[in-house]
Design a protein around this motif. Structure first.
Motif, PDB file in Angstrom:
ATOM      1  N   PHE A 172      11.803   5.387  -6.863  1.00  9.11           N
ATOM      2  CA  PHE A 172      12.111   6.608  -6.110  1.00  9.11           C
ATOM      3  C   PHE A 172      11.169   6.683  -4.913  1.00  9.11           C
ATOM      4  O   PHE A 172       9.948   6.693  -5.075  1.00  9.11           O
ATOM      5  CB  PHE A 172      11.946   7.840  -6.996  1.00  9.11           C
ATOM      6  N   ILE A 173      11.729   6.730  -3.713  1.00  2.85           N
ATOM      7  CA  ILE A 173      10.927   6.694  -2.487  1.00  2.85           C
ATOM      8  C   ILE A 173      10.419   8.094  -2.152  1.00  2.85           C
ATOM      9  O   ILE A 173      11.196   9.036  -2.023  1.00  2.85           O
ATOM     10  CB  ILE A 173      11.755   6.111  -1.320  1.00  2.85           C
ATOM     11  N   TYR A 174       9.102   8.204  -1.992  1.00  2.00           N
ATOM     12  CA  TYR A 174       8.463   9.474  -1.677  1.00  2.00           C
ATOM     13  C   TYR A 174       8.274   9.667  -0.178  1.00  2.00           C
ATOM     14  O   TYR A 174       8.276  10.800   0.303  1.00  2.00           O
ATOM     15  CB  TYR A 174       7.096   9.565  -2.374  1.00  2.00           C
ATOM     16  N   ASP A 175       8.067   8.589   0.548  1.00  3.60           N
ATOM     17  CA  ASP A 175       7.880   8.690   1.999  1.00  3.60           C
ATOM     18  C   ASP A 175       8.215   7.348   2.632  1.00  3.60           C
ATOM     19  O   ASP A 175       8.031   6.286   2.014  1.00  3.60           O
ATOM     20  CB  ASP A 175       6.437   9.090   2.339  1.00  3.60           C
ATOM     21  N   ILE A 176       8.716   7.390   3.861  1.00  3.35           N
ATOM     22  CA  ILE A 176       9.062   6.183   4.597  1.00  3.35           C
ATOM     23  C   ILE A 176       8.877   6.462   6.082  1.00  3.35           C
ATOM     24  O   ILE A 176       9.200   7.548   6.558  1.00  3.35           O
ATOM     25  CB  ILE A 176      10.518   5.740   4.278  1.00  3.35           C
ATOM     26  N   TRP A 177       8.311   5.517   6.806  1.00  5.64           N
ATOM     27  CA  TRP A 177       8.128   5.673   8.242  1.00  5.64           C
ATOM     28  C   TRP A 177       8.020   4.292   8.882  1.00  5.64           C
ATOM     29  O   TRP A 177       7.958   3.280   8.186  1.00  5.64           O
ATOM     30  CB  TRP A 177       6.899   6.527   8.550  1.00  5.64           C
ATOM     31  N   TYR A 178       8.009   4.260  10.212  1.00  4.21           N
ATOM     32  CA  TYR A 178       7.897   2.981  10.910  1.00  4.21           C
ATOM     33  C   TYR A 178       6.898   3.102  12.051  1.00  4.21           C
ATOM     34  O   TYR A 178       6.596   4.197  12.533  1.00  4.21           O
ATOM     35  CB  TYR A 178       9.263   2.511  11.428  1.00  4.21           C
ATOM     36  N   THR A 179       6.390   1.955  12.475  1.00  2.00           N
ATOM     37  CA  THR A 179       5.461   1.894  13.595  1.00  2.00           C
ATOM     38  C   THR A 179       5.579   0.530  14.256  1.00  2.00           C
ATOM     39  O   THR A 179       6.497  -0.232  13.948  1.00  2.00           O
ATOM     40  CB  THR A 179       4.015   2.169  13.126  1.00  2.00           C
ATOM     41  N   TYR A 180       4.652   0.200  15.147  1.00  2.00           N
ATOM     42  CA  TYR A 180       4.705  -1.083  15.857  1.00  2.00           C
ATOM     43  C   TYR A 180       4.542  -2.244  14.882  1.00  2.00           C
ATOM     44  O   TYR A 180       3.744  -2.191  13.946  1.00  2.00           O
ATOM     45  CB  TYR A 180       3.600  -1.157  16.908  1.00  2.00           C
ATOM     46  N   ALA A 181       5.263  -3.325  15.134  1.00  8.46           N
ATOM     47  CA  ALA A 181       5.152  -4.502  14.267  1.00  8.46           C
ATOM     48  C   ALA A 181       3.768  -5.137  14.364  1.00  8.46           C
ATOM     49  O   ALA A 181       3.300  -5.769  13.414  1.00  8.46           O
ATOM     50  CB  ALA A 181       6.225  -5.525  14.638  1.00  8.46           C
ATOM     51  N   SER A 182       3.106  -4.967  15.483  1.00 12.10           N
ATOM     52  CA  SER A 182       1.798  -5.579  15.679  1.00 12.10           C
ATOM     53  C   SER A 182       0.666  -4.815  14.989  1.00 12.10           C
ATOM     54  O   SER A 182      -0.465  -5.279  14.962  1.00 12.10           O
ATOM     55  CB  SER A 182       1.488  -5.681  17.176  1.00 12.10           C
ATOM     56  N   MET A 183       0.974  -3.655  14.413  1.00  8.15           N
ATOM     57  CA  MET A 183      -0.061  -2.851  13.764  1.00  8.15           C
ATOM     58  C   MET A 183      -0.278  -3.323  12.328  1.00  8.15           C
ATOM     59  O   MET A 183       0.670  -3.623  11.605  1.00  8.15           O
ATOM     60  CB  MET A 183       0.339  -1.372  13.767  1.00  8.15           C
ATOM     61  N   HIS A 184      -1.538  -3.373  11.909  1.00  6.10           N
ATOM     62  CA  HIS A 184      -1.857  -3.740  10.533  1.00  6.10           C
ATOM     63  C   HIS A 184      -1.466  -2.599   9.597  1.00  6.10           C
ATOM     64  O   HIS A 184      -1.542  -1.426   9.960  1.00  6.10           O
ATOM     65  CB  HIS A 184      -3.348  -4.044  10.397  1.00  6.10           C
ATOM     66  N   GLU A 185      -1.058  -2.943   8.379  1.00  9.00           N
ATOM     67  CA  GLU A 185      -0.588  -1.937   7.428  1.00  9.00           C
ATOM     68  C   GLU A 185      -1.682  -0.928   7.069  1.00  9.00           C
ATOM     69  O   GLU A 185      -1.401   0.250   6.858  1.00  9.00           O
ATOM     70  CB  GLU A 185      -0.066  -2.628   6.170  1.00  9.00           C
ATOM     71  N   LYS A 186      -2.912  -1.396   6.999  1.00 10.55           N
ATOM     72  CA  LYS A 186      -4.022  -0.491   6.690  1.00 10.55           C
ATOM     73  C   LYS A 186      -4.196   0.538   7.800  1.00 10.55           C
ATOM     74  O   LYS A 186      -4.418   1.728   7.535  1.00 10.55           O
ATOM     75  CB  LYS A 186      -5.307  -1.296   6.503  1.00 10.55           C
ATOM     76  N   ARG A 187      -4.074   0.091   9.049  1.00 11.21           N
ATOM     77  CA  ARG A 187      -4.169   1.003  10.188  1.00 11.21           C
ATOM     78  C   ARG A 187      -2.991   1.987  10.193  1.00 11.21           C
ATOM     79  O   ARG A 187      -3.171   3.174  10.484  1.00 11.21           O
ATOM     80  CB  ARG A 187      -4.183   0.182  11.485  1.00 11.21           C
ATOM     81  N   ALA A 188      -1.808   1.505   9.836  1.00  8.33           N
ATOM     82  CA  ALA A 188      -0.634   2.382   9.754  1.00  8.33           C
ATOM     83  C   ALA A 188      -0.840   3.463   8.701  1.00  8.33           C
ATOM     84  O   ALA A 188      -0.434   4.617   8.886  1.00  8.33           O
ATOM     85  CB  ALA A 188       0.608   1.558   9.451  1.00  8.33           C
ATOM     86  N   PHE A 189      -1.473   3.090   7.589  1.00 13.17           N
ATOM     87  CA  PHE A 189      -1.782   4.058   6.530  1.00 13.17           C
ATOM     88  C   PHE A 189      -2.740   5.134   7.049  1.00 13.17           C
ATOM     89  O   PHE A 189      -2.522   6.335   6.834  1.00 13.17           O
ATOM     90  CB  PHE A 189      -2.392   3.325   5.336  1.00 13.17           C
ATOM     91  N   ASP A 190      -3.803   4.727   7.715  1.00 11.84           N
ATOM     92  CA  ASP A 190      -4.806   5.674   8.209  1.00 11.84           C
ATOM     93  C   ASP A 190      -4.206   6.653   9.218  1.00 11.84           C
ATOM     94  O   ASP A 190      -4.492   7.858   9.175  1.00 11.84           O
ATOM     95  CB  ASP A 190      -5.976   4.918   8.838  1.00 11.84           C
ATOM     96  N   ILE A 191      -3.382   6.139  10.131  1.00 12.52           N
ATOM     97  CA  ILE A 191      -2.772   7.012  11.146  1.00 12.52           C
ATOM     98  C   ILE A 191      -1.824   8.009  10.491  1.00 12.52           C
ATOM     99  O   ILE A 191      -1.802   9.191  10.843  1.00 12.52           O
ATOM    100  CB  ILE A 191      -2.032   6.159  12.203  1.00 12.52           C
ATOM    101  N   ARG A 192      -1.042   7.535   9.532  1.00 16.79           N
ATOM    102  CA  ARG A 192      -0.120   8.430   8.822  1.00 16.79           C
ATOM    103  C   ARG A 192      -0.886   9.507   8.069  1.00 16.79           C
ATOM    104  O   ARG A 192      -0.472  10.676   8.029  1.00 16.79           O
ATOM    105  CB  ARG A 192       0.743   7.615   7.851  1.00 16.79           C
ATOM    106  N   TYR A 193      -1.997   9.134   7.477  1.00 19.45           N
ATOM    107  CA  TYR A 193      -2.808  10.087   6.718  1.00 19.45           C
ATOM    108  C   TYR A 193      -3.389  11.159   7.642  1.00 19.45           C
ATOM    109  O   TYR A 193      -3.476  12.334   7.272  1.00 19.45           O
ATOM    110  CB  TYR A 193      -3.921   9.351   5.986  1.00 19.45           C
ATOM    111  N   GLU A 194      -3.771  10.774   8.834  1.00 20.18           N
ATOM    112  CA  GLU A 194      -4.370  11.717   9.776  1.00 20.18           C
ATOM    113  C   GLU A 194      -3.335  12.678  10.359  1.00 20.18           C
ATOM    114  O   GLU A 194      -3.634  13.853  10.585  1.00 20.18           O
ATOM    115  CB  GLU A 194      -5.049  10.951  10.917  1.00 20.18           C
ATOM    116  N   ARG A 195      -2.114  12.210  10.599  1.00 23.53           N
ATOM    117  CA  ARG A 195      -1.145  12.980  11.380  1.00 23.53           C
ATOM    118  C   ARG A 195      -0.079  13.691  10.547  1.00 23.53           C
ATOM    119  O   ARG A 195       0.565  14.615  11.037  1.00 23.53           O
ATOM    120  CB  ARG A 195      -0.449  12.054  12.384  1.00 23.53           C
ATOM    121  N   ASN A 196       0.162  13.256   9.312  1.00 23.61           N
ATOM    122  CA  ASN A 196       1.277  13.794   8.550  1.00 23.61           C
ATOM    123  C   ASN A 196       0.759  14.580   7.343  1.00 23.61           C
ATOM    124  O   ASN A 196       0.116  14.006   6.454  1.00 23.61           O
ATOM    125  CB  ASN A 196       2.198  12.645   8.096  1.00 23.61           C
TER     126      ASN A 196
END
Length: 279
Positions: A172-196
């Motif tokens: 069961f999916i709780y959240d889904i989002w997308y970002t630049y392909a060149s971004m590292h997954e850890k960085r994508a996690f941190d940005i999502r945590y800060e903004r959402n």
């Protein structure tokens, strides 16, 4: 009436009632050919039937329906909001049921590269959907070669985006989002945590498991043992669902996001039905 149409009408009625209760704006101006809740349901049906949204409406509802009845920016924004709020509502109910049964589900996080254009075509033509170096990415992989009897390292070139998934052990999916392909997954996690705020609420209140690429994030449990690695297989199944899912007629990020939420709801509902049948 076919089973798919029955599911579509049930979803449409549910979406309409939900939009009414939540007070979401779904109509502007004259009566449209298709309503927002019908479009939202069609995005979910699109994943279940592997049929493009426009083709589903033309084959099942009315042949005169055109893309501009569905994919206009102001309309897609309303449809996206309806799907997003509906998914949050289902997740909230799921968390509430877990607190009553005292069986907390572990959440799993991972990401994948979703190609948005053919690499060779992107090199020779201007891509109207997304253009820019941020969406180019080279990923190194290591695969075992039976010929050389060892793992061979090679590079893959992608023109696409990074799609991030947050799901539980049942798929069961709780959240889904997308970002630049060149971004590292850890960085994508941190940005999502800060903004959402929604993502921050899930991370702070539930247990989340990530692979070694997320090492260093205090809020995550790293999958070091075989037992935890076995639990993480479900997020790989979720990722595999996007590989065969066709995203058609989108040139705007909001449309792609609407497709992703339609996929998330369709995948979650399908996993829920399968789990009920097994029980």
């Amino acid at each position: 009436m076919t089973p798919i149409l029955k599911i579509f009408y049930i979803l449409s009625q549910t979406m309409e009632n939900f939009a009414t209760v939540k007070g979401l704006k779904t109509t502007v101006g004259r009566k449209p050919k298709v309503n927002d809740w019908e479009i939202a349901s069609a995005f979910i049906i699109s994943y279940l039937t592997h049929t493009p949204v426009l083709k589903f409406f033309q084959l099942s509802i009315d042949i005169s329906i055109r893309s501009y009845h569905i994919f206009r920016r102001y309309r897609i924004k309303r449809v996206y909001k309806l799907l997003r709020e509906f998914m949050k509502f289902l997740v909230f109910l799921r968390i509430l049921s877990q607190t009553t049964t005292k069986k907390e589900k572990k959440l799993l996080i991972d990401g994948t590269i979703l190609d948005v254009a053919n690499v060779n075509r992107a090199m020779t033509h201007k891509i109207r959907r997304y253009s820019g170096k941020k969406f180019w990415v080279k990923r190194k992989r290591r695969l075992y070669s039976p010929h050389y009897k060892r793992k061979i390292e090679f590079e893959e070139l992608h023109y696409g985006i990074l799609v991030m998934f947050l799901c539980d052990e049942d798929g069961f999916i709780y959240d889904i989002w997308y970002t630049y392909a060149s971004m590292h997954e850890k960085r994508a996690f941190d940005i999502r945590y800060e903004r959402n705020k929604w993502f921050r609420f899930l991370v702070n209140n539930l247990s989340i498991i990530g692979d070694k690429g997320y090492r260093g994030i205090d809020r995550l449990v790293i999958s070091d043992t075989k037992e935890i690695k076995g639990v993480r297989q479900m997020v790989e199944t979720s990722i595999g669902g996007t590989k065969g899912f066709g995203y058609s007629r989108w040139r705007k990020g909001i449309t792609l996001l609407t497709y992703l939420y339609g996929f998330a709801l369709g995948f979650s509902l399908l996993r829920g039905i399968n789990a009920s049948l097994r029980i």
